[in-house]
Design a protein around this motif. Sequence first.
Motif, mmCIF file in Angstrom:
data_model
loop_
_atom_site.group_PDB
_atom_site.id
_atom_site.type_symbol
_atom_site.label_atom_id
_atom_site.label_comp_id
_atom_site.label_asym_id
_atom_site.label_seq_id
_atom_site.Cartn_x
_atom_site.Cartn_y
_atom_site.Cartn_z
ATOM 1 N N ALA A 6 14.805 30.070 5.830
ATOM 2 C CA ALA A 6 13.453 29.823 5.486
ATOM 3 C C ALA A 6 12.633 29.997 6.748
ATOM 4 O O ALA A 6 12.865 29.582 7.723
ATOM 5 C CB ALA A 6 13.490 28.567 4.947
ATOM 6 N N ASN A 7 11.570 30.627 6.395
ATOM 7 C CA ASN A 7 10.387 30.654 7.897
ATOM 8 C C ASN A 7 9.133 30.761 7.055
ATOM 9 O O ASN A 7 8.489 31.662 6.996
ATOM 10 C CB ASN A 7 10.611 31.960 8.428
ATOM 11 C CG ASN A 7 9.839 32.381 9.632
ATOM 12 O OD1 ASN A 7 9.074 31.242 9.903
ATOM 13 N ND2 ASN A 7 9.877 33.561 10.191
ATOM 14 N N GLU A 8 8.661 29.397 6.427
ATOM 15 C CA GLU A 8 7.468 29.407 5.850
ATOM 16 C C GLU A 8 6.379 29.487 6.404
ATOM 17 O O GLU A 8 5.140 29.691 5.954
ATOM 18 C CB GLU A 8 7.813 27.612 5.009
ATOM 19 C CG GLU A 8 8.936 27.570 3.974
ATOM 20 C CD GLU A 8 8.724 26.283 3.402
ATOM 21 O OE1 GLU A 8 7.891 25.587 3.653
ATOM 22 O OE2 GLU A 8 9.832 26.139 2.731
ATOM 23 N N ALA A 9 6.313 29.187 7.956
ATOM 24 C CA ALA A 9 5.132 29.673 8.478
ATOM 25 C C ALA A 9 5.127 31.022 9.069
ATOM 26 O O ALA A 9 3.823 31.193 9.644
ATOM 27 C CB ALA A 9 5.346 28.375 9.872
ATOM 28 N N GLY A 10 5.867 31.688 8.784
ATOM 29 C CA GLY A 10 5.692 33.317 9.073
ATOM 30 C C GLY A 10 5.946 33.379 10.535
ATOM 31 O O GLY A 10 5.248 34.251 11.047
ATOM 32 N N LEU A 11 6.778 32.551 11.220
ATOM 33 C CA LEU A 11 6.754 32.619 12.510
ATOM 34 C C LEU A 11 7.556 34.105 13.155
ATOM 35 O O LEU A 11 8.507 34.710 12.569
ATOM 36 C CB LEU A 11 7.564 31.496 13.256
ATOM 37 C CG LEU A 11 6.917 30.191 12.761
ATOM 38 C CD1 LEU A 11 7.693 29.029 13.375
ATOM 39 C CD2 LEU A 11 5.494 30.151 13.800
ATOM 40 N N ALA A 12 7.032 34.492 14.315
ATOM 41 C CA ALA A 12 8.063 35.675 14.928
ATOM 42 C C ALA A 12 9.338 35.065 15.130
ATOM 43 O O ALA A 12 9.433 34.063 15.912
ATOM 44 C CB ALA A 12 7.174 36.231 16.132
ATOM 45 N N ALA A 42 16.436 27.126 9.143
ATOM 46 C CA ALA A 42 15.159 27.184 9.021
ATOM 47 C C ALA A 42 14.411 27.429 10.112
ATOM 48 O O ALA A 42 14.563 26.929 11.422
ATOM 49 C CB ALA A 42 14.642 25.798 8.432
ATOM 50 N N ILE A 43 13.366 28.273 10.391
ATOM 51 C CA ILE A 43 12.754 28.560 11.467
ATOM 52 C C ILE A 43 11.235 27.728 11.385
ATOM 53 O O ILE A 43 10.608 27.936 10.155
ATOM 54 C CB ILE A 43 12.381 29.914 11.481
ATOM 55 C CG1 ILE A 43 13.480 30.962 11.043
ATOM 56 C CG2 ILE A 43 11.367 30.399 12.726
ATOM 57 C CD1 ILE A 43 14.564 30.927 12.253
ATOM 58 N N VAL A 44 11.077 26.806 12.348
ATOM 59 C CA VAL A 44 10.067 25.958 12.268
ATOM 60 C C VAL A 44 9.107 26.097 13.294
ATOM 61 O O VAL A 44 9.386 26.499 14.610
ATOM 62 C CB VAL A 44 10.424 24.505 11.956
ATOM 63 C CG1 VAL A 44 11.162 24.517 10.639
ATOM 64 C CG2 VAL A 44 11.249 24.064 13.224
ATOM 65 N N THR A 45 7.933 25.491 13.423
ATOM 66 C CA THR A 45 6.962 25.469 14.587
ATOM 67 C C THR A 45 7.656 24.290 15.409
ATOM 68 O O THR A 45 8.223 23.365 15.108
ATOM 69 C CB THR A 45 5.647 25.105 14.031
ATOM 70 O OG1 THR A 45 5.670 23.495 13.676
ATOM 71 C CG2 THR A 45 5.152 26.067 13.068
ATOM 72 N N ASP A 46 6.982 24.301 16.623
ATOM 73 C CA ASP A 46 7.203 23.227 17.660
ATOM 74 C C ASP A 46 6.911 21.735 17.062
ATOM 75 O O ASP A 46 7.464 20.748 17.448
ATOM 76 C CB ASP A 46 6.560 23.276 18.943
ATOM 77 C CG ASP A 46 6.975 24.536 19.688
ATOM 78 O OD1 ASP A 46 8.146 25.220 19.451
ATOM 79 O OD2 ASP A 46 6.725 24.945 20.868
ATOM 80 N N GLU A 47 5.906 21.752 16.468
ATOM 81 C CA GLU A 47 5.478 20.311 16.032
ATOM 82 C C GLU A 47 6.404 20.009 14.767
ATOM 83 O O GLU A 47 6.791 18.699 14.726
ATOM 84 C CB GLU A 47 4.204 20.514 15.457
ATOM 85 C CG GLU A 47 3.492 19.194 14.891
ATOM 86 C CD GLU A 47 3.391 17.993 15.902
ATOM 87 O OE1 GLU A 47 3.424 16.515 15.285
ATOM 88 O OE2 GLU A 47 3.371 18.222 17.129
ATOM 89 N N GLU A 48 6.890 20.919 14.065
ATOM 90 C CA GLU A 48 7.562 20.379 12.940
ATOM 91 C C GLU A 48 8.939 19.992 13.598
ATOM 92 O O GLU A 48 9.562 19.006 13.065
ATOM 93 C CB GLU A 48 8.001 21.714 11.997
ATOM 94 C CG GLU A 48 6.870 21.950 11.068
ATOM 95 C CD GLU A 48 7.160 23.207 10.014
ATOM 96 O OE1 GLU A 48 6.870 23.093 8.923
ATOM 97 O OE2 GLU A 48 7.427 24.374 10.873
#
Length: 169
Positions: A6-12, A42-48
């Motif tokens: 899962a990469n819901e934020a569409g991160l590189a 799961a691929i997430v942002t630094d904040e997540e």
Amino acid sequence: MAVSIANEAGLAVPVAVEEIEAAVDAVLAAEGVRRACEVSVAIVTDEEIRELNRDWRGIDAVTDVLSFECDSPFGDEVPAGEVVEVGDVILAPGRIAEQAPRFGGDAADEFRLMLVHGVLHLLGHDHMQEGEALAMEARELEVLRALARARGDDQDAVEIGPTTRHIDD
């Protein structure tokens, strides 16, 4: 083995989906997992990941990878014939890319290491004691070199440092 990504934020992400799947499969095979399993990545942002780290570990800081175990593929709590949900590996590619130069690699190398590291945690590896850390690092290196060979890269160029100790925790 099934890998749900899962990469819901569409991160590189510095590696392809197929490479993520191959890395998870390689760790499971190296550890002798024979049952049908599922691992979620799961691929997430630094904040997540900071929020997860704070909520689950009590550490209010960005980290690179977190692992949340579910069921063991080695136990009998999941009936034979059913898929074992091994757990979740959470990766923060922003943090991983930021720290990669400190460890002498690039974002892809560090991402691969953190993914392998996270899956090993799901299978019971730990690194709170020196002996455990050395054993975990040896397994990481073994798997990463096998993956490099499979990609056609020089396995001897794969190096990892003492990156698994929680000195600052």
